[in-house]
Design an enzyme around this catalytic site. Structure first.
Site, PDB file in Angstrom:
ATOM      1  N   HIS A 136      -3.791  -5.625   1.081  1.00  0.00           N
ATOM      2  CA  HIS A 136      -3.652  -5.910   2.507  1.00  0.00           C
ATOM      3  C   HIS A 136      -4.145  -7.323   2.785  1.00  0.00           C
ATOM      4  O   HIS A 136      -5.083  -7.804   2.147  1.00  0.00           O
ATOM      5  CB  HIS A 136      -4.483  -4.935   3.338  1.00  0.00           C
ATOM      6  CG  HIS A 136      -3.946  -3.541   3.358  1.00  0.00           C
ATOM      7  ND1 HIS A 136      -2.781  -3.193   4.005  1.00  0.00           N
ATOM      8  CD2 HIS A 136      -4.430  -2.397   2.811  1.00  0.00           C
ATOM      9  CE1 HIS A 136      -2.572  -1.892   3.857  1.00  0.00           C
ATOM     10  NE2 HIS A 136      -3.552  -1.388   3.130  1.00  0.00           N
ATOM     11  N   CYS A 177       0.833  -1.204   0.000  1.00  0.00           N
ATOM     12  CA  CYS A 177       0.000   0.000   0.000  1.00  0.00           C
ATOM     13  C   CYS A 177       0.869   1.257   0.000  1.00  0.00           C
ATOM     14  O   CYS A 177       1.551   1.528  -0.972  1.00  0.00           O
ATOM     15  CB  CYS A 177      -0.985  -0.029   1.174  1.00  0.00           C
ATOM     16  SG  CYS A 177      -2.393   1.085   0.963  1.00  0.00           S
TER      17      CYS A 177
END
Length: 503
Positions: A442, A331
């Site tokens: 994630h 991310c």
């Protein structure tokens, strides 16, 4: 309507989240339909529900312990701190606004009805709702406008268990002090104490417990031991100072950069179940010679990139990557790996552009709309860290405002499905050698086959034997937690409190 019980604490990091997780599992074991709830959470560890809404990661873990799908009703208000003492406010799973702490102090009471509506929806669907407070109910500078501790207990008529952390010292002073600072009508809601994180012989506490109970007329309902080697995600980043970083024998060393605004650091917990030592580092001297460097997620990519430059960590990571050390970015960490980061709308800070580490030939531009979705797909690239993994199924979730453009970097994953239906887009990037990898996914290491293949690729590079797959059952971890806590608390009295409620 579901019955209620609430866990509040004398401060942050006393173990409220894990105690709520344990109670959720105990009630589930006893045959009840149970759900967790926290009206307002301040955390950078977030999860995306099937509806595409953000909630605190702790509530997702608690839902998993309950055996149910997480929903935005479990955490209707989420505060995600950013740079410059501001927070992004998530309401019912979606970005509402970004405001300062003082502005939120004024705004919070307006969200009370939203919080209670979510709680009522959970009560309609379940037998028991276990509520978690935040910080301390005795924060006298905040309590007039808070919507997460005693105001929720009073509005919902929820009996409260007050938890204290004995490991940090001063637990009896903190328990008595908290009670003393509460108003008389608030004290009535406190029905018992839980003394958490105890090491040693509990019988030695009896004289102090007698004084505590005599002075406050509130019983101690349990002394919970300090929990070790639990593969259950923790909410507070203070946990990073305490975690040992491995479960069992290890043959790989992984250094995770502890960014100032680190988010979703539990993305890497699963690696510690599979033969890796996972350590969080914040100084160049702490990096050593790891097999893998991970740059984790961050709520503020540009300020944290500036931190890497100023601390000397950027230079160290670049040098090690050029010498062949594997590097992974997730991310915000993925964005940092690229050549440039652009923020034309000043979404994160006043800085509109900044050079990244330049380890991937990519550029990221922040947009006004946040992407929040669960995803599934498969590995596309087949080299280096992803060697032998092409076609391997992966799933997880995305939370990001940046959009990353690839130049010579190779796409790493092909996303084929979201909760809305079939999808067809690429995620992540790798350099040609496969030694530097970035992704927006994630929870990717919760995929056992991918996790084992990823770590075995590093083992092959290192010249050590690969490991064979062992099935890791997180359900057993929740049962283990529940069994320890059940044996340490008076569940008969807790059920009596639950059934009696507040009269």
């Amino acid at each position: 309507m579901a019955k209620l019980i609430m866990v509040q604490g004398t401060s942050s990091n006393v173990g409220k989240s894990i105690l709520v997780t344990a109670l959720c599992r105990i009630f589930k074991q006893d045959g009840y339909k149970v759900a967790p709830y926290k009206s307002q959470n301040m955390a950078l560890n977030a999860f995306v529900t099937k509806e595409g809404g953000e909630i605190g990661r702790a509530q997702a873990v608690q839902a998993e312990a309950c055996g149910i799908e997480p929903s935005v009703d479990m955490n209707p208000i989420l505060l995600k701190p950013e740079a410059d003492s501001r927070s992004q406010i998530i309401v019912n799973g979606k970005v509402d606004r970004t405001i300062s702490a003082r502005e939120y102090y004024e705004y919070a009471p307006l969200l009370l009805d939203t919080a209670l509506a979510a709680l009522n929806r959970l009560r309609e669907k379940n037998d028991i709702v276990v509520i978690e407070g935040a910080g301390s109910p005795a924060e006298i500078n905040l309590k007039q406008r808070e919507i997460v501790n005693m105001r929720i207990a009073k509005e919902a008529s929820a009996p409260v268990l007050l938890a204290g952390d004995i490991d940090r010292g001063g637990v009896f002073a903190s328990l008595i002090g908290t009670i003393d600072l509460l108003e008389p009508d608030e004290r009535y809601y406190i029905k018992g104490y839980l003394i958490n994180k105890f090491r040693g012989d509990a019988s030695l506490l009896k004289p102090a417990i007698d004084v505590l109970e005599d002075r406050t007329s509130i019983p101690v309902l349990g002394i919970i031991p300090y929990l070790r080697n639990m593969a259950i995600a923790q909410e507070d980043s203070v946990y990073l100072d305490e975690c040992k970083g491995s479960l069992g024998e290890t043959d790989l060393d992984i250094a995770v950069i502890r960014l100032p605004r680190i988010s979703n650091y539990d993305d890497f917990d699963a690696l510690a179940t599979d033969g890796a030592s996972v350590r969080f580092v914040s100084k160049t001297a702490e990096i050593g010679n790891p097999d893998l460097i991970i740059i984790p997620g961050t709520k503020s990519t540009i300020p944290d990139m500036e931190y890497l430059e100023q601390s000397g960590l950027a230079e160290t990571i670049i040098k090690k990557a050029r010498k062949g050390t594997h590097v992974l970015g997730v991310c915000g960490g993925y964005q940092i790996l690229g050549k440039m980061i652009y923020d034309p709308h000043k979404t994160e800070s006043e800085t509109t552009e900044l050079k990244g580490l330049g380890l991937l030939d990519t550029e990221t531009t922040f947009e006004k709309e946040k992407a929040t979705t669960q995803i599934s797909g498969q590995v596309k690239f087949d080299s280096g860290l992803l060697s032998g993994l092409a076609g391997c199924a992966v799933s997880g979730y995305e939370i990001h405002m940046g959009r990353t453009r690839l130049f010579s970097a190779q796409p790493a994953f092909h996303i084929t499905k979201t909760p809305k239906g079939p999808a067809d887009y690429l995620d992540g990037a790798s350099n040609a050698e496969g030694t530097v990898l970035g992704t927006y996914i994630h929870g990717i290491f919760e995929n056992a086959a991918f996790r084992r293949g990823f770590l075995n690729a590093i083992r092959r590079h290192k010249g050590i034997p690969e490991r064979q797959a062992d099935y890791f059952d997180r359900d057993k971890e929740y049962d283990k937690l529940a069994d320890i806590v059940r044996a340490s608390i008076d569940m008969e009295k807790i059920y009596a409190i639950l059934n009696e409620g507040i009269r």
